[in-house]
Design a protein around this motif. Sequence first.
Motif, PDB file in Angstrom:
ATOM      1  N   THR A 162       1.058  -1.250   0.120  1.00 62.79           N
ATOM      2  CA  THR A 162      -0.020   0.082   0.135  1.00 62.79           C
ATOM      3  C   THR A 162       1.059   1.296  -0.007  1.00 62.79           C
ATOM      4  O   THR A 162       1.948   1.265   0.608  1.00 62.79           O
ATOM      5  CB  THR A 162      -1.020  -0.004   1.253  1.00 62.79           C
ATOM      6  OG1 THR A 162      -1.789   1.200   1.073  1.00 62.79           O
ATOM      7  CG2 THR A 162      -0.354   0.034   2.499  1.00 62.79           C
ATOM      8  N   PHE A 194       4.390   0.370   2.199  1.00 70.63           N
ATOM      9  CA  PHE A 194       4.315  -0.465   3.142  1.00 70.63           C
ATOM     10  C   PHE A 194       4.183  -1.950   2.583  1.00 70.63           C
ATOM     11  O   PHE A 194       3.151  -1.940   1.816  1.00 70.63           O
ATOM     12  CB  PHE A 194       3.410  -0.287   4.247  1.00 70.63           C
ATOM     13  CG  PHE A 194       3.586   0.927   5.093  1.00 70.63           C
ATOM     14  CD1 PHE A 194       4.504   0.946   6.163  1.00 70.63           C
ATOM     15  CD2 PHE A 194       2.942   2.123   4.672  1.00 70.63           C
ATOM     16  CE1 PHE A 194       5.037   2.137   6.668  1.00 70.63           C
ATOM     17  CE2 PHE A 194       3.123   3.221   5.499  1.00 70.63           C
ATOM     18  CZ  PHE A 194       4.302   3.280   6.169  1.00 70.63           C
ATOM     19  N   VAL A 227       6.221  -4.495   6.947  1.00 74.23           N
ATOM     20  CA  VAL A 227       5.397  -4.337   8.268  1.00 74.23           C
ATOM     21  C   VAL A 227       4.675  -5.833   8.292  1.00 74.23           C
ATOM     22  O   VAL A 227       4.378  -6.635   7.550  1.00 74.23           O
ATOM     23  CB  VAL A 227       4.191  -3.304   7.809  1.00 74.23           C
ATOM     24  CG1 VAL A 227       4.870  -2.048   7.903  1.00 74.23           C
ATOM     25  CG2 VAL A 227       3.392  -3.643   6.700  1.00 74.23           C
ATOM     26  N   ASP A 241       1.545  -5.817  10.009  1.00 72.09           N
ATOM     27  CA  ASP A 241       0.340  -5.541  10.060  1.00 72.09           C
ATOM     28  C   ASP A 241      -0.460  -4.838   8.608  1.00 72.09           C
ATOM     29  O   ASP A 241      -1.256  -3.988   8.523  1.00 72.09           O
ATOM     30  CB  ASP A 241      -0.043  -4.315  10.974  1.00 72.09           C
ATOM     31  CG  ASP A 241       0.573  -3.184  10.797  1.00 72.09           C
ATOM     32  OD1 ASP A 241       1.449  -3.138   9.683  1.00 72.09           O
ATOM     33  OD2 ASP A 241       0.500  -2.123  11.627  1.00 72.09           O
ATOM     34  N   ILE A 242      -0.210  -5.374   7.440  1.00 68.09           N
ATOM     35  CA  ILE A 242      -0.490  -5.207   6.130  1.00 68.09           C
ATOM     36  C   ILE A 242      -2.238  -5.123   6.209  1.00 68.09           C
ATOM     37  O   ILE A 242      -2.740  -4.238   5.664  1.00 68.09           O
ATOM     38  CB  ILE A 242       0.054  -5.834   4.962  1.00 68.09           C
ATOM     39  CG1 ILE A 242      -0.145  -4.775   3.907  1.00 68.09           C
ATOM     40  CG2 ILE A 242      -0.439  -6.932   4.748  1.00 68.09           C
ATOM     41  CD1 ILE A 242       0.715  -3.608   3.654  1.00 68.09           C
ATOM     42  N   GLN A 248      -4.460  -4.507   8.724  1.00 67.23           N
ATOM     43  CA  GLN A 248      -4.722  -3.484   9.262  1.00 67.23           C
ATOM     44  C   GLN A 248      -4.794  -1.981   8.207  1.00 67.23           C
ATOM     45  O   GLN A 248      -5.475  -1.224   8.005  1.00 67.23           O
ATOM     46  CB  GLN A 248      -3.849  -3.107  10.438  1.00 67.23           C
ATOM     47  CG  GLN A 248      -4.158  -4.029  11.659  1.00 67.23           C
ATOM     48  CD  GLN A 248      -5.261  -3.468  12.536  1.00 67.23           C
ATOM     49  OE1 GLN A 248      -5.483  -2.269  12.605  1.00 67.23           O
ATOM     50  NE2 GLN A 248      -5.849  -4.393  13.216  1.00 67.23           N
ATOM     51  N   ARG A 249      -3.409  -2.095   7.676  1.00 66.66           N
ATOM     52  CA  ARG A 249      -3.272  -0.870   6.921  1.00 66.66           C
ATOM     53  C   ARG A 249      -4.178  -0.772   5.498  1.00 66.66           C
ATOM     54  O   ARG A 249      -4.393   0.265   5.042  1.00 66.66           O
ATOM     55  CB  ARG A 249      -1.613  -0.952   6.371  1.00 66.66           C
ATOM     56  CG  ARG A 249      -0.785  -0.542   7.523  1.00 66.66           C
ATOM     57  CD  ARG A 249       0.621  -0.833   7.323  1.00 66.66           C
ATOM     58  NE  ARG A 249       1.494  -0.493   8.383  1.00 66.66           N
ATOM     59  CZ  ARG A 249       1.854   0.520   8.770  1.00 66.66           C
ATOM     60  NH1 ARG A 249       1.582   1.710   8.146  1.00 66.66           N
ATOM     61  NH2 ARG A 249       2.539   0.414   9.951  1.00 66.66           N
ATOM     62  N   GLN A 303      -7.508   0.273   6.781  1.00 67.25           N
ATOM     63  CA  GLN A 303      -7.321   1.778   7.091  1.00 67.25           C
ATOM     64  C   GLN A 303      -7.523   2.547   5.893  1.00 67.25           C
ATOM     65  O   GLN A 303      -8.459   3.603   5.903  1.00 67.25           O
ATOM     66  CB  GLN A 303      -6.169   2.024   7.769  1.00 67.25           C
ATOM     67  CG  GLN A 303      -6.261   1.656   9.225  1.00 67.25           C
ATOM     68  CD  GLN A 303      -4.897   1.532  10.079  1.00 67.25           C
ATOM     69  OE1 GLN A 303      -3.781   1.647   9.306  1.00 67.25           O
ATOM     70  NE2 GLN A 303      -4.825   1.270  11.469  1.00 67.25           N
ATOM     71  N   LYS A 304      -6.942   2.102   4.784  1.00 59.03           N
ATOM     72  CA  LYS A 304      -6.787   3.109   3.712  1.00 59.03           C
ATOM     73  C   LYS A 304      -8.236   2.934   3.083  1.00 59.03           C
ATOM     74  O   LYS A 304      -8.829   3.895   2.501  1.00 59.03           O
ATOM     75  CB  LYS A 304      -5.741   2.442   2.706  1.00 59.03           C
ATOM     76  CG  LYS A 304      -5.714   3.517   1.263  1.00 59.03           C
ATOM     77  CD  LYS A 304      -4.313   3.094   0.504  1.00 59.03           C
ATOM     78  CE  LYS A 304      -4.342   3.944  -0.454  1.00 59.03           C
ATOM     79  NZ  LYS A 304      -3.424   3.792  -1.592  1.00 59.03           N
ATOM     80  N   PRO A 317      -6.111   4.645  12.938  1.00 55.58           N
ATOM     81  CA  PRO A 317      -4.926   4.996  13.023  1.00 55.58           C
ATOM     82  C   PRO A 317      -4.721   6.210  13.858  1.00 55.58           C
ATOM     83  O   PRO A 317      -5.187   6.703  14.323  1.00 55.58           O
ATOM     84  CB  PRO A 317      -4.378   5.455  11.701  1.00 55.58           C
ATOM     85  CG  PRO A 317      -5.813   5.722  10.886  1.00 55.58           C
ATOM     86  CD  PRO A 317      -6.789   4.844  11.712  1.00 55.58           C
TER      87      PRO A 317
END
Length: 311
Positions: free
Chosen positions: A122, A144, A173, A175-176, A178-179, A182-183, A232
């Motif tokens: 991401t 990431f 990372v 926690d991809i 999660q990321r 989040q996006k 975040p």
Amino acid sequence: MTTHWIIGPGAIGRLLAHSLSPIAATTLLGRRALPEQQALSTPEGEQKVQPLNILTVAQLTSETHEPPTFVHITTKAMVAESALAGITDCISPSTPLVLWQNGFLAQPRITQAWPGPVLCATTTEGAYLTGDDGVVHAGRGHTFVGDLNNQHGALAEELAHTLTQVGLAATKVCDIRQRLWQKLAVNAAINPLVALNGVRNGKLRADPYAQRVEAVVREVAAVMQAEGIQPPNGGQGNGMSGEQAWLALVWQVVENTANNKASMLQDVEAKRPTERGAILGPLIESAKRHGLAREVLQGLDDELAEIEASF
Ligand code: KPL
């Protein structure tokens, strides 16, 4: 020398090809032929023209090639699986894939189906195309990299190192997932509303859009909680509820990108299918699964579906 294949000659695909070409054997793959000489305008305003190795998928399948070390898929989310299917006969099933899609549609499906490692990336690198032979790297960002099951840390580290080496700052990372969610949460609050109303991001701050942003975020925040996705910047740690933290993040992104024409608005203006299935789809699915409210998200998806049907 490592070998990178990049399927999808959009802005991120071409930026990757320009960046990797000086240090790695790089092939950019698309459905139609593009000029070999390709221009890159850097964020510092420098113009670089270099030959890129660009092939159509038809050319690729008719020739033999050195096996790629990484295959990057940089297409829109809804065609990632068909793009991969178009080249699977040319690569070993153990080839590492790197998925650069928005949303959370292609990533879990390809991770489950592909026998080899699947990394997800991401990025906040800003880039746009200026035609068949040019890309503008408008702003530097950060990428990431990780995999959904945290099984390929060393590979993610190797890729992050290579990207950083070629000027695209990247971090491995754990926690991809999660990321990516989040996006997706931020994209869901901004993209459909600006696309449906034909406005730049900054307009969402005012009436009549602000209340609609809040209504979307209310449903999104409940889904995020059900999916175990933290807001975040440690929302709760600031004494904010999850919903307030998501809203604060959305307003911050709206502020930072006030002048942007969001990607979904660009798609609607160009009468291209949008990424609603990858952005709203997983939220609606999750809301259904967890018995949560989804009227606002479903309404946006229905309106977008209607517009797409008119193209
Ligand atoms: O990522 C974006 C997009 O355009 O897809 C946002 C955050 C909405 C910025 O324009």
